[in-house]
Design a protein around this motif. Sequence first.
Motif, PDB file in Angstrom:
ATOM      1  N   ALA A 187       0.846  -1.193   0.000  1.00  0.00           N
ATOM      2  CA  ALA A 187       0.000   0.000   0.000  1.00  0.00           C
ATOM      3  C   ALA A 187       0.878   1.238   0.000  1.00  0.00           C
ATOM      4  O   ALA A 187       1.881   1.305   0.726  1.00  0.00           O
ATOM      5  N   PRO A 188       0.526   2.249  -0.806  1.00  0.00           N
ATOM      6  CA  PRO A 188       1.267   3.508  -0.808  1.00  0.00           C
ATOM      7  C   PRO A 188       0.975   4.308   0.462  1.00  0.00           C
ATOM      8  O   PRO A 188      -0.167   4.392   0.912  1.00  0.00           O
ATOM      9  N   LYS A 244      11.109   1.964  11.846  1.00  0.00           N
ATOM     10  CA  LYS A 244      11.348   2.167  10.419  1.00  0.00           C
ATOM     11  C   LYS A 244      10.868   0.945   9.643  1.00  0.00           C
ATOM     12  O   LYS A 244      11.148  -0.194  10.016  1.00  0.00           O
ATOM     13  N   ILE A 245      10.142   1.222   8.570  1.00  0.00           N
ATOM     14  CA  ILE A 245       9.682   0.189   7.640  1.00  0.00           C
ATOM     15  C   ILE A 245      10.008   0.681   6.241  1.00  0.00           C
ATOM     16  O   ILE A 245       9.532   1.747   5.833  1.00  0.00           O
ATOM     17  N   ASN A 246      10.815  -0.061   5.513  1.00  0.00           N
ATOM     18  CA  ASN A 246      11.202   0.330   4.153  1.00  0.00           C
ATOM     19  C   ASN A 246      11.738   1.766   4.122  1.00  0.00           C
ATOM     20  O   ASN A 246      11.387   2.564   3.252  1.00  0.00           O
ATOM     21  N   ASN A 247      12.587   2.093   5.098  1.00  0.00           N
ATOM     22  CA  ASN A 247      13.201   3.420   5.225  1.00  0.00           C
ATOM     23  C   ASN A 247      12.193   4.535   5.484  1.00  0.00           C
ATOM     24  O   ASN A 247      12.523   5.717   5.346  1.00  0.00           O
ATOM     25  N   LEU A 248      10.978   4.180   5.874  1.00  0.00           N
ATOM     26  CA  LEU A 248       9.973   5.156   6.294  1.00  0.00           C
ATOM     27  C   LEU A 248       9.935   5.165   7.815  1.00  0.00           C
ATOM     28  O   LEU A 248       9.940   4.104   8.441  1.00  0.00           O
ATOM     29  N   ASN A 254       8.692  12.057  -0.307  1.00  0.00           N
ATOM     30  CA  ASN A 254       8.250  11.293  -1.467  1.00  0.00           C
ATOM     31  C   ASN A 254       7.468  10.088  -0.977  1.00  0.00           C
ATOM     32  O   ASN A 254       7.895   9.392  -0.059  1.00  0.00           O
ATOM     33  N   GLY A 255       6.326   9.837  -1.590  1.00  0.00           N
ATOM     34  CA  GLY A 255       5.537   8.694  -1.177  1.00  0.00           C
ATOM     35  C   GLY A 255       6.235   7.392  -1.492  1.00  0.00           C
ATOM     36  O   GLY A 255       6.937   7.267  -2.498  1.00  0.00           O
ATOM     37  N   LYS A 256       6.062   6.404  -0.629  1.00  0.00           N
ATOM     38  CA  LYS A 256       6.651   5.093  -0.838  1.00  0.00           C
ATOM     39  C   LYS A 256       5.651   4.030  -0.431  1.00  0.00           C
ATOM     40  O   LYS A 256       4.563   4.324   0.064  1.00  0.00           O
ATOM     41  N   LEU A 257       6.051   2.778  -0.650  1.00  0.00           N
ATOM     42  CA  LEU A 257       5.185   1.657  -0.351  1.00  0.00           C
ATOM     43  C   LEU A 257       5.608   0.949   0.927  1.00  0.00           C
ATOM     44  O   LEU A 257       6.795   0.859   1.230  1.00  0.00           O
ATOM     45  N   VAL A 258       4.636   0.433   1.646  1.00  0.00           N
ATOM     46  CA  VAL A 258       4.876  -0.573   2.678  1.00  0.00           C
ATOM     47  C   VAL A 258       4.385  -1.886   2.100  1.00  0.00           C
ATOM     48  O   VAL A 258       3.297  -1.942   1.519  1.00  0.00           O
TER      49      VAL A 258
END
Length: 325
Positions: free
Chosen positions: A46-47, A230-234, A301-305
């Motif tokens: 999900a974005p 942190k998840i996927n560098n988020l 910048n939007g990213k995905l989990v």
Amino acid sequence: MENAKSFLSSLLSAGGASGRGAPAAAVSSIYVYPIKSCRGISLSQAPVSPTGFRWDRQWLVVNSKGRAYTQRVEPKLALVEIEMPNGAFDEGWEPTVDSYMVIKAPGMDPLKVPLVAEYAVADEVSVWEWSGPAHDGGVGAADWFSSYLGKPSRLVRFWTASEIRPVDVKYAQGHKVLFADGYPFLVASQGSLNALNEVLHEPININRFRPNILVDGCNPYAEDLWKEIKINNLTFNGVKLCSRCKVPTINQENGIAGTEPTETMMKYRSDHVLRPACKQKGVVYFGQNMVWQDSLLRTMNGKLVKVGDPVYVVREYASCADVPA
């Protein structure tokens, strides 16, 4: 399912390929709830957006006065299923005039709601402390929900271009939501659910608690103490223990309310037990409300989990008594 479990196990045992040390858990499920209080959609990815996962709680069912319906007063909403177009949860996907959200419920014909449309404005829509205008979902959607619930109803969509609904500034400043109860993300763990099911007479599904991110591989209730992960560098900040309302007592398969799991949770997950020195509210806790810290950065910048992403704990609270609630 077995392949997914094997992948999670190998990921957790692999440790610190990212340089942060071993992950504390891994994302095992992702859920988005396009219409507040209706069924969620289980996703492989999900974005992320500042208000939560894309499409999460973007729509709301309201009564004739514009007040939000939730499962607390309309448990039949638990039976309303949502389907989004293929690709709707891909990064960068945009709807066209041929893109629809499809709504289904027992005894009802499917309803197609266009994702790109010009609708009238519904004034004085309200959910909890917030009120303001929203996009009206049209006569067809109003008739469908009015028939299903047996009373005048409308479907409305958050007016993202003009409205802002901030989270409680006591817990997180600068963050916002759409029609979610209070915060953009809710994180819970499979370990916590397993521990709860061990003491319940009848086990329940995680859908009772309506998380956005379910993780696996950590100890029960470890997520209570996650101050920064942190998840996927988020980067996500845990800002508040999630106090639970009536909804977890509603069976999401039939819409019937009972007394569990709240009755059992009062014995070991209440503020009286977890936070004895704090002001008592008579509530139980399950899961951690979180915000996306990076959403406050101008260069965001939007990213995905994605399911399988490792979860790294950067900072923790010392105990539940130290966690805001």
